[in-house]
Design a protein around this motif. Structure first.
Motif, PDB file in Angstrom:
ATOM      1  N   GLY A  88      11.423   4.653  27.632  1.00 33.80           N
ATOM      2  CA  GLY A  88      10.417   4.531  26.578  1.00 33.80           C
ATOM      3  C   GLY A  88      10.915   3.919  25.270  1.00 33.80           C
ATOM      4  N   LYS A  89      12.056   3.247  25.305  1.00 33.00           N
ATOM      5  CA  LYS A  89      12.603   2.662  24.074  1.00 33.00           C
ATOM      6  C   LYS A  89      11.689   1.565  23.517  1.00 33.00           C
ATOM      7  N   SER A  90      11.315   0.623  24.372  1.00 33.44           N
ATOM      8  CA  SER A  90      10.464  -0.479  23.892  1.00 33.44           C
ATOM      9  C   SER A  90       9.103   0.039  23.447  1.00 33.44           C
ATOM     10  N   THR A  91       8.553   0.970  24.224  1.00 29.43           N
ATOM     11  CA  THR A  91       7.256   1.527  23.853  1.00 29.43           C
ATOM     12  C   THR A  91       7.346   2.206  22.482  1.00 29.43           C
ATOM     13  N   THR A  92       8.434   2.943  22.260  1.00 32.20           N
ATOM     14  CA  THR A  92       8.615   3.602  20.965  1.00 32.20           C
ATOM     15  C   THR A  92       8.702   2.572  19.841  1.00 32.20           C
ATOM     16  N   GLY A  93       9.534   1.540  20.046  1.00 25.74           N
ATOM     17  CA  GLY A  93       9.709   0.521  19.009  1.00 25.74           C
ATOM     18  C   GLY A  93       8.419  -0.205  18.688  1.00 25.74           C
ATOM     19  N   ARG A  94       7.681  -0.534  19.730  1.00 19.41           N
ATOM     20  CA  ARG A  94       6.434  -1.282  19.523  1.00 19.41           C
ATOM     21  C   ARG A  94       5.338  -0.412  18.923  1.00 19.41           C
ATOM     22  N   ALA A  95       5.231   0.816  19.421  1.00 24.05           N
ATOM     23  CA  ALA A  95       4.187   1.700  18.887  1.00 24.05           C
ATOM     24  C   ALA A  95       4.491   2.065  17.436  1.00 24.05           C
ATOM     25  N   ALA A  96       5.789   2.152  17.080  1.00 25.91           N
ATOM     26  CA  ALA A  96       6.162   2.556  15.721  1.00 25.91           C
ATOM     27  C   ALA A  96       5.721   1.540  14.680  1.00 25.91           C
ATOM     28  N   ILE A  97       5.568   0.274  15.103  1.00 28.02           N
ATOM     29  CA  ILE A  97       5.040  -0.718  14.153  1.00 28.02           C
ATOM     30  C   ILE A  97       3.651  -1.205  14.608  1.00 28.02           C
ATOM     31  N   ARG A  98       3.069  -0.468  15.487  1.00 24.32           N
ATOM     32  CA  ARG A  98       1.711  -0.723  15.974  1.00 24.32           C
ATOM     33  C   ARG A  98       1.512  -2.099  16.581  1.00 24.32           C
ATOM     34  N   LEU A  99       2.518  -2.569  17.296  1.00 25.08           N
ATOM     35  CA  LEU A  99       2.291  -3.746  18.124  1.00 25.08           C
ATOM     36  C   LEU A  99       1.545  -3.316  19.369  1.00 25.08           C
ATOM     37  N   ILE A 100       1.715  -2.055  19.755  1.00 27.68           N
ATOM     38  CA  ILE A 100       0.814  -1.441  20.724  1.00 27.68           C
ATOM     39  C   ILE A 100       0.220  -0.204  20.053  1.00 27.68           C
ATOM     40  N   GLU A 101      -0.975   0.161  20.459  1.00 27.05           N
ATOM     41  CA  GLU A 101      -1.655   1.288  19.830  1.00 27.05           C
ATOM     42  C   GLU A 101      -1.128   2.595  20.402  1.00 27.05           C
ATOM     43  N   PRO A 102      -0.609   3.472  19.570  1.00 26.60           N
ATOM     44  CA  PRO A 102      -0.195   4.779  20.090  1.00 26.60           C
ATOM     45  C   PRO A 102      -1.407   5.577  20.579  1.00 26.60           C
ATOM     46  N   SER A 103      -1.207   6.440  21.574  1.00 29.07           N
ATOM     47  CA  SER A 103      -2.306   7.301  22.031  1.00 29.07           C
ATOM     48  C   SER A 103      -2.550   8.430  21.049  1.00 29.07           C
ATOM     49  N   SER A 104      -1.469   8.929  20.446  1.00 25.91           N
ATOM     50  CA  SER A 104      -1.613   9.930  19.383  1.00 25.91           C
ATOM     51  C   SER A 104      -0.320  10.016  18.600  1.00 25.91           C
ATOM     52  N   GLY A 105      -0.365  10.762  17.512  1.00 22.87           N
ATOM     53  CA  GLY A 105       0.807  10.901  16.656  1.00 22.87           C
ATOM     54  C   GLY A 105       0.598  10.185  15.332  1.00 22.87           C
ATOM     55  N   SER A 106       1.535  10.374  14.412  1.00 23.18           N
ATOM     56  CA  SER A 106       1.401   9.719  13.115  1.00 23.18           C
ATOM     57  C   SER A 106       2.646   8.899  12.796  1.00 23.18           C
ATOM     58  N   ILE A 107       2.428   7.857  11.999  1.00 18.62           N
ATOM     59  CA  ILE A 107       3.519   6.971  11.587  1.00 18.62           C
ATOM     60  C   ILE A 107       3.369   6.760  10.090  1.00 18.62           C
ATOM     61  N   GLU A 108       4.202   7.435   9.334  1.00 17.90           N
ATOM     62  CA  GLU A 108       4.064   7.358   7.884  1.00 17.90           C
ATOM     63  C   GLU A 108       4.958   6.245   7.348  1.00 17.90           C
ATOM     64  N   TYR A 109       4.328   5.233   6.767  1.00 15.17           N
ATOM     65  CA  TYR A 109       5.093   4.129   6.200  1.00 15.17           C
ATOM     66  C   TYR A 109       4.582   3.861   4.794  1.00 15.17           C
ATOM     67  N   ASP A 110       5.447   3.937   3.817  1.00 20.26           N
ATOM     68  CA  ASP A 110       5.082   3.581   2.455  1.00 20.26           C
ATOM     69  C   ASP A 110       3.798   4.296   2.010  1.00 20.26           C
ATOM     70  N   GLY A 111       3.715   5.582   2.324  1.00 16.90           N
ATOM     71  CA  GLY A 111       2.576   6.369   1.870  1.00 16.90           C
ATOM     72  C   GLY A 111       1.304   6.223   2.682  1.00 16.90           C
ATOM     73  N   VAL A 112       1.299   5.408   3.746  1.00 11.74           N
ATOM     74  CA  VAL A 112       0.096   5.318   4.577  1.00 11.74           C
ATOM     75  C   VAL A 112       0.423   5.690   6.017  1.00 11.74           C
ATOM     76  N   ASP A 113      -0.585   6.157   6.747  1.00  9.42           N
ATOM     77  CA  ASP A 113      -0.404   6.442   8.161  1.00  9.42           C
ATOM     78  C   ASP A 113      -0.759   5.186   8.944  1.00  9.42           C
ATOM     79  N   LEU A 114       0.285   4.511   9.418  1.00 10.47           N
ATOM     80  CA  LEU A 114       0.073   3.252  10.150  1.00 10.47           C
ATOM     81  C   LEU A 114      -0.819   3.443  11.361  1.00 10.47           C
ATOM     82  N   ALA A 115      -0.740   4.628  11.969  1.00  7.28           N
ATOM     83  CA  ALA A 115      -1.489   4.858  13.198  1.00  7.28           C
ATOM     84  C   ALA A 115      -2.995   4.831  12.942  1.00  7.28           C
ATOM     85  N   SER A 116      -3.403   4.970  11.676  1.00  4.92           N
ATOM     86  CA  SER A 116      -4.850   5.029  11.446  1.00  4.92           C
ATOM     87  C   SER A 116      -5.370   4.011  10.428  1.00  4.92           C
TER      88      SER A 116
END
Ligand SMILES: Nc1ncnc2c1ncn2[C@@H]1O[C@H](COP(=O)(O)OP(=O)(O)OP(=O)(O)O)[C@@H](O)[C@H]1O
Ligand SMILES: [Mg+2]
Length: 316
Positions: free
Chosen positions: A51-79
């Motif tokens: 799951g390394k590539s999936t993690t890397g891609r989902a962390a910058i939303r090149l693929i859409e995560p199914s759930s979870g949060s990604i906090e970047y610079d004060g915003v939740d990238l996942a949403s």
């Protein structure tokens, strides 16, 4: 105290695969959490398919995560919405393993590098050209290369183009997904050095994905070890290589060729279970040399100990 750039929390990604009526869900990542600090290189390691590539891609939303949060610079990238994501895309870039597959063969190097500036509406055409020529020089290519097509380059040069493309928008972080795995060993060192040089100059952060633990030891400040869609251990590079805690990390480390110390190579029995039906309890228990009764029934919680994190019942 290091400052966090990206906080990934309980990230999950399911892929639904297979023909109709025989669909199954592959749980590519199952609740991955980590922090990427400003200016650091975080390694993501583990066997193929963990799951390394999936993690890397989902962390910058090149693929859409199914759930979870990604906090970047004060915003939740996942949403965030598409417009905000387009703006944030400038900060979040990726370098792929195979630069040939990821570079459009019909575009010249100049076109490849100008395209992101156009999408982001940055600069006049003269300014864009100047920026492109600067980056071309920075990654060790020549001005004359700007007019050439990807197939006219060697593998190492193509990866320089891939790096140039990741740099063109002046990103804050880059996911490098096995950036040297497809290259000859002699060329690998050049590309690794280039990545170190541009980081020293621009001060961005890297997520560095690799199954080569020697390269990871060379380039990473901290390392997260993944097994079957989960992070099992996170530690500073020195702590991890000197004293791996998780039995899976121990096995990985024992397999590094030419390692120091007299530790015996630990050979894991059995195959990696399918991510469509991960084992109950600790997902590693089917292969773990230290498995106990509790490991078969109860997933271990990740606990923090001495600035590092490990998810294993031996430490719970
Ligand atoms: N687009 C997809 N559709 C279906 N399944 C996928 C997709 N992408 C990844 N998977 C599955 O998710 C799991 C994790 O894959 P991933 O590519 O993230 O692993 P990896 O650690 O990067 O492996 P490798 O070292 O081989 O690159 C694998 O079982 C893979 O088959
Ligand atoms: Mg991969």
């Amino acid at each position: 105290m290091p400052e966090a750039l990206l906080r990934v929390n309980e990230l999950r990604k399911d892929f639904v695969v297979g023909p109709m009526f025989r669909r199954k869900t592959v749980q590519a990542i199952r609740g991955v959490s980590f922090v990427l600090n400003k200016g650091e290189t975080l390694g993501l390691v583990g066997e193929s398919g963990c799951g390394k590539s999936t993690t890397g891609r989902a962390a910058i939303r090149l693929i859409e995560p199914s759930s979870g949060s990604i906090e970047y610079d004060g915003v939740d990238l996942a949403s965030v919405g598409a417009r905000d994501m387009r703006r944030l895309r400038q900060d979040l870039q990726i370098i792929f393993q195979d630069p040939y597959a990821s570079l459009d063969p019909r575009m010249t190097v100049e076109q490849i590098l100008t395209e992101p500036l156009g999408i982001q509406k940055i600069g006049t055409s003269a300014e864009r050209r100047e920026r492109v020529m600067d980056i071309i020089a920075e990654v060790g290519l020549q001005a004359a290369h700007a007019a050439r097509y990807p197939h006219e380059f060697s593998g190492g040069q193509r990866q320089r183009i891939g790096i140039a493309r990741s740099l063109i928008l002046n990103p804050k972080m880059i996911v490098a997904d096995e950036p040297v795995s497809a290259l000859d060993v002699s060329v690998q060192a050049q590309i690794i050095n280039l990545m170190q040089d541009v980081k020293a100059k621009h001060g961005m952060s890297y997520i560095f994905i690799s199954h080569d633990l020697s390269v990871v030891k060379h380039i990473c400040d901290r390392v997260a070890v993944m097994y079957l869609g989960e992070v099992v251990e996170t530690a500073s590079r020195d702590a991890l290589y000197e004293e791996p805690l998780h039995p899976y990390t121990k096995a990985l480390m024992s397999a590094i060729p030419g390692r120091r110390g007299a530790q015996k190579r630990i050979t894991l029995k059995g195959d990696i279970p399918s991510p469509a039906s991960p084992p109950r309890g600790c997902a590693f228990h089917t292969r773990c040399p230290s498995a106990m009764a509790i490991c078969k029934t109860t997933p271990p919680q990740a606990i923090e100990t001495g600035g590092r994190k490990v998810a294993c019942h031996l430490y719970n």
